[in-house]
Enzyme design. Sequence first.
Site, PDB file in Angstrom:
ATOM      1  N   LYS A 269     -74.483 -46.022  48.457  1.00 37.91           N
ATOM      2  CA  LYS A 269     -73.783 -44.962  47.708  1.00 37.91           C
ATOM      3  C   LYS A 269     -73.750 -45.345  46.243  1.00 37.91           C
ATOM      4  O   LYS A 269     -73.193 -46.385  45.877  1.00 37.91           O
ATOM      5  CB  LYS A 269     -72.354 -44.783  48.240  1.00 37.91           C
ATOM      6  CG  LYS A 269     -71.470 -43.890  47.355  1.00 37.91           C
ATOM      7  CD  LYS A 269     -70.040 -43.726  47.895  1.00 37.91           C
ATOM      8  CE  LYS A 269     -69.148 -42.979  46.904  1.00 37.91           C
ATOM      9  NZ  LYS A 269     -67.743 -42.820  47.378  1.00 37.91           N
ATOM     10  N   ASP A 274     -66.775 -41.533  39.748  1.00 35.15           N
ATOM     11  CA  ASP A 274     -66.166 -40.579  40.684  1.00 35.15           C
ATOM     12  C   ASP A 274     -64.824 -40.102  40.132  1.00 35.15           C
ATOM     13  O   ASP A 274     -63.799 -40.750  40.318  1.00 35.15           O
ATOM     14  CB  ASP A 274     -65.969 -41.239  42.059  1.00 35.15           C
ATOM     15  CG  ASP A 274     -65.364 -40.281  43.076  1.00 35.15           C
ATOM     16  OD1 ASP A 274     -65.294 -39.064  42.793  1.00 35.15           O
ATOM     17  OD2 ASP A 274     -64.968 -40.761  44.161  1.00 35.15           O
ATOM     18  N   LYS A 281     -59.065 -36.582  40.696  1.00 34.46           N
ATOM     19  CA  LYS A 281     -58.203 -37.708  41.030  1.00 34.46           C
ATOM     20  C   LYS A 281     -57.074 -37.825  40.022  1.00 34.46           C
ATOM     21  O   LYS A 281     -57.226 -37.387  38.881  1.00 34.46           O
ATOM     22  CB  LYS A 281     -59.012 -39.023  40.966  1.00 34.46           C
ATOM     23  CG  LYS A 281     -59.974 -39.240  42.105  1.00 34.46           C
ATOM     24  CD  LYS A 281     -60.691 -40.581  41.936  1.00 34.46           C
ATOM     25  CE  LYS A 281     -61.682 -40.821  43.046  1.00 34.46           C
ATOM     26  NZ  LYS A 281     -61.087 -40.981  44.367  1.00 34.46           N
ATOM     27  N   ASP A 292     -67.877 -47.010  41.745  1.00 32.84           N
ATOM     28  CA  ASP A 292     -68.190 -46.251  42.955  1.00 32.84           C
ATOM     29  C   ASP A 292     -69.689 -46.281  43.281  1.00 32.84           C
ATOM     30  O   ASP A 292     -70.152 -45.573  44.177  1.00 32.84           O
ATOM     31  CB  ASP A 292     -67.679 -44.808  42.804  1.00 32.84           C
ATOM     32  CG  ASP A 292     -67.280 -44.176  44.135  1.00 32.84           C
ATOM     33  OD1 ASP A 292     -67.030 -44.924  45.092  1.00 32.84           O
ATOM     34  OD2 ASP A 292     -67.240 -42.935  44.206  1.00 32.84           O
ATOM     35  N   ASP A 351     -63.656 -34.627  46.324  1.00 31.28           N
ATOM     36  CA  ASP A 351     -63.530 -36.068  46.133  1.00 31.28           C
ATOM     37  C   ASP A 351     -64.104 -36.848  47.330  1.00 31.28           C
ATOM     38  O   ASP A 351     -64.280 -38.056  47.258  1.00 31.28           O
ATOM     39  CB  ASP A 351     -62.062 -36.435  45.904  1.00 31.28           C
ATOM     40  CG  ASP A 351     -61.890 -37.823  45.321  1.00 31.28           C
ATOM     41  OD1 ASP A 351     -62.907 -38.412  44.894  1.00 31.28           O
ATOM     42  OD2 ASP A 351     -60.747 -38.313  45.285  1.00 31.28           O
ATOM     43  N   GLU A 353     -67.065 -37.136  48.255  1.00 35.30           N
ATOM     44  CA  GLU A 353     -68.449 -36.869  47.861  1.00 35.30           C
ATOM     45  C   GLU A 353     -69.433 -37.908  48.384  1.00 35.30           C
ATOM     46  O   GLU A 353     -70.605 -37.608  48.572  1.00 35.30           O
ATOM     47  CB  GLU A 353     -68.534 -36.810  46.322  1.00 35.30           C
ATOM     48  CG  GLU A 353     -68.657 -38.166  45.592  1.00 35.30           C
ATOM     49  CD  GLU A 353     -67.468 -39.099  45.804  1.00 35.30           C
ATOM     50  OE1 GLU A 353     -66.377 -38.598  46.138  1.00 35.30           O
ATOM     51  OE2 GLU A 353     -67.629 -40.324  45.650  1.00 35.30           O
ATOM     52  N   ARG A 355     -69.831 -39.400  51.292  1.00 35.59           N
ATOM     53  CA  ARG A 355     -70.436 -39.092  52.599  1.00 35.59           C
ATOM     54  C   ARG A 355     -71.497 -38.009  52.467  1.00 35.59           C
ATOM     55  O   ARG A 355     -72.448 -37.964  53.244  1.00 35.59           O
ATOM     56  CB  ARG A 355     -69.335 -38.717  53.599  1.00 35.59           C
ATOM     57  CG  ARG A 355     -68.562 -37.483  53.250  1.00 35.59           C
ATOM     58  CD  ARG A 355     -67.231 -37.376  53.979  1.00 35.59           C
ATOM     59  NE  ARG A 355     -66.205 -38.245  53.401  1.00 35.59           N
ATOM     60  CZ  ARG A 355     -64.959 -38.363  53.883  1.00 35.59           C
ATOM     61  NH1 ARG A 355     -64.591 -37.672  54.953  1.00 35.59           N
ATOM     62  NH2 ARG A 355     -64.091 -39.171  53.299  1.00 35.59           N
TER      63      ARG A 355
HETATM   64  N1  BES Z   1     -64.772 -43.398  45.901  1.00 35.61           N
HETATM   65  C1  BES Z   1     -63.680 -42.958  46.658  1.00 35.61           C
HETATM   66  C2  BES Z   1     -63.107 -44.028  47.590  1.00 35.61           C
HETATM   67  C3  BES Z   1     -62.503 -45.251  46.950  1.00 35.61           C
HETATM   68  C4  BES Z   1     -61.132 -45.398  46.880  1.00 35.61           C
HETATM   69  C5  BES Z   1     -63.297 -46.278  46.494  1.00 35.61           C
HETATM   70  C6  BES Z   1     -60.588 -46.551  46.318  1.00 35.61           C
HETATM   71  C7  BES Z   1     -62.749 -47.409  45.929  1.00 35.61           C
HETATM   72  C8  BES Z   1     -61.401 -47.556  45.850  1.00 35.61           C
HETATM   73  C9  BES Z   1     -64.094 -41.782  47.544  1.00 35.61           C
HETATM   74  O1  BES Z   1     -65.098 -40.968  47.048  1.00 35.61           O
HETATM   75  C10 BES Z   1     -62.885 -40.920  47.696  1.00 35.61           C
HETATM   76  O2  BES Z   1     -62.426 -40.403  46.710  1.00 35.61           O
HETATM   77  N2  BES Z   1     -62.408 -40.797  48.925  1.00 35.61           N
HETATM   78  C11 BES Z   1     -61.262 -40.012  49.200  1.00 35.61           C
HETATM   79  C12 BES Z   1     -61.541 -39.219  50.452  1.00 35.61           C
HETATM   80  C13 BES Z   1     -60.503 -38.177  50.765  1.00 35.61           C
HETATM   81  C14 BES Z   1     -60.577 -37.050  49.752  1.00 35.61           C
HETATM   82  C15 BES Z   1     -60.770 -37.649  52.148  1.00 35.61           C
HETATM   83  C16 BES Z   1     -60.093 -40.973  49.429  1.00 35.61           C
HETATM   84  O3  BES Z   1     -60.294 -42.029  50.005  1.00 35.61           O
HETATM   85  O4  BES Z   1     -59.003 -40.661  48.993  1.00 35.61           O
HETATM   86 ZN    ZN Z   2     -64.382 -39.439  45.755  1.00 42.74          ZN
HETATM   87 ZN    ZN Z   3     -66.429 -41.914  45.712  1.00 46.08          ZN
END
Ligand code: BES
Ligand code: ZN
Ligand code: ZN
Length: 503
Positions: A269, A274, A281, A292, A351, A353, A355
């Site tokens: 990834k 992000d 966010k 990210d 967010d 994204e 996956r």
């Molecule tokens: N890049 C983030 C996940 C992340 C969180 C990486 C903390 C490093 C540290 C990912 O794209 C994300 O934002 N995931 C969301 C998913 C949710 C919207 C289902 C999350 O984990 O909050």
């Molecule tokens: Zn994200």
């Molecule tokens: Zn992300």
Amino acid sequence: MFSQIIHEKPENISADILVLGLHENDLELTPELQEMDKKMNGLIAGILSEAFFKGKEGETEILLTGGQINAKRLLLLGLGKQESLTGETLRKAAATSMQSAGKLKAATLAVMIPGKVQMTLEEVGRSLNEGVILGAYQFLGYKTDDETREKQSTVQTVLFNRAETMSADELAKGLESGRILGESVNMARDLVNEPPNVMDPQEFVRRARELAQHTGLEMKVLEREDMEKMKMGCILGVTSGSVRPPAMIVLRHNGAGDEAEDTIGLVGKGITFDSGGISLKPGEGMDEMKGDMAGAAAVLGAMAALARAKVQANVLAVIGLCENMPSGTAYRPGDILTSMNGKTVEVLNTDAEGRLVLADCVAYAQHLGATRLIDVATLTGACVIALGSHATGVVSNDDGWQQTLIDAGNATGEPCWPLPAFDGYAEQIKSDIADLKNIGGREGGAITAALFIRSFVEDKPWIHLDIAGTSYTKKPKVYQVKGGTGVAVRTLYRTVQAWIEKK
Ligand code: BES
Ligand code: ZN
Ligand code: ZN
């Protein structure tokens, strides 16, 4: 930095610092060290008998030698209990030595190779050199004042001393692979630590290209138009809000020739920033989302190491790179995207994204011939809640393949922990109007995210690594600094190595 194996009497070693590792429960000096200590009028024996130094792991004591032996200073370094010594102990010990050397502005560091260890000499060499190279890492390219720039390691030569000349080639082999791995991890750290205005998809591609040229990796890059032709609707959806063009890198290391039955596919990834997109966010800590792309960095680092070490396996990497930004052209919650393999996805949160990008990358890796897969991603905050920053989350559809990776992680100080994948979790990501939705609710968030990716895997052994908690640190170990850790480079490399050795 230059390293070399020597076979000297300790008192004859010329170095700014000579490191002696001592065990907490075995402080007895070896005959050769007693010989050296005699020249120093029993200074070390005195310190040990007075219990000024106890040999606890990480404990250090610096002694000036006063010219009675060739080395200018001695560093007594605690290794903890003899029976609990692992590669990680040696990695930390080497990094601690490097840091002491840095503080003292030493140019030459000599390390006595411990005699009694329960691991191969190759493993000893690898762990030590990893520690030396990881321990010297700093990210100072943007500091313009001399004072901070002076923090740069001054060590130019590291001598590894072993009285025994037997099996020196085994030790040399370990040192060489430790050097390759250390440098590959540091490269991955650099990619993560670069700011997102510099490290965009195009810059990542430039660095990968340079690396491919140096290591002999075969490299191709898909641009937006190519992705459109391949109908990669998911990554195209994620990138649509950004003015920075996306890219998908394909790398190949053909170490096993044409007859090999397996092609291991590594998928990373690479979201270079992000923001969350339209599902923006919160501001606090958003800067960390420059990291990210740590999965992409880990895959590139592992490919570099596999190529440089000429590992006899066929490995294919697919790295998906883009930015996730809000704008008038951005994808929205409610959008339905169609992935390369025809599956449709209802976007309920922009967010989630990673996956989406991985769906197209995993499909493409199989299209290119991968027969077993590992994807690496900073995928979910839920994984950080579940495991904290001490272990990488693992989800897999194949126990044997998973165990190979978990063993590889343990062997190199990168613990990986399995999460379950019961059918009920997959129910959570079924959409009412499309095949899948891109979020499955708060419950089991790390698992539902992984199972989203699994639904793009066609009956092949697959492992997902969630490095959201392990790829970036604010509390560095001795061989780390704040920021990118370069996690998973070593685990991926050793998994590939272990897999070909098993067969
Ligand atoms: N890049 C983030 C996940 C992340 C969180 C990486 C903390 C490093 C540290 C990912 O794209 C994300 O934002 N995931 C969301 C998913 C949710 C919207 C289902 C999350 O984990 O909050
Ligand atoms: Zn994200
Ligand atoms: Zn992300």
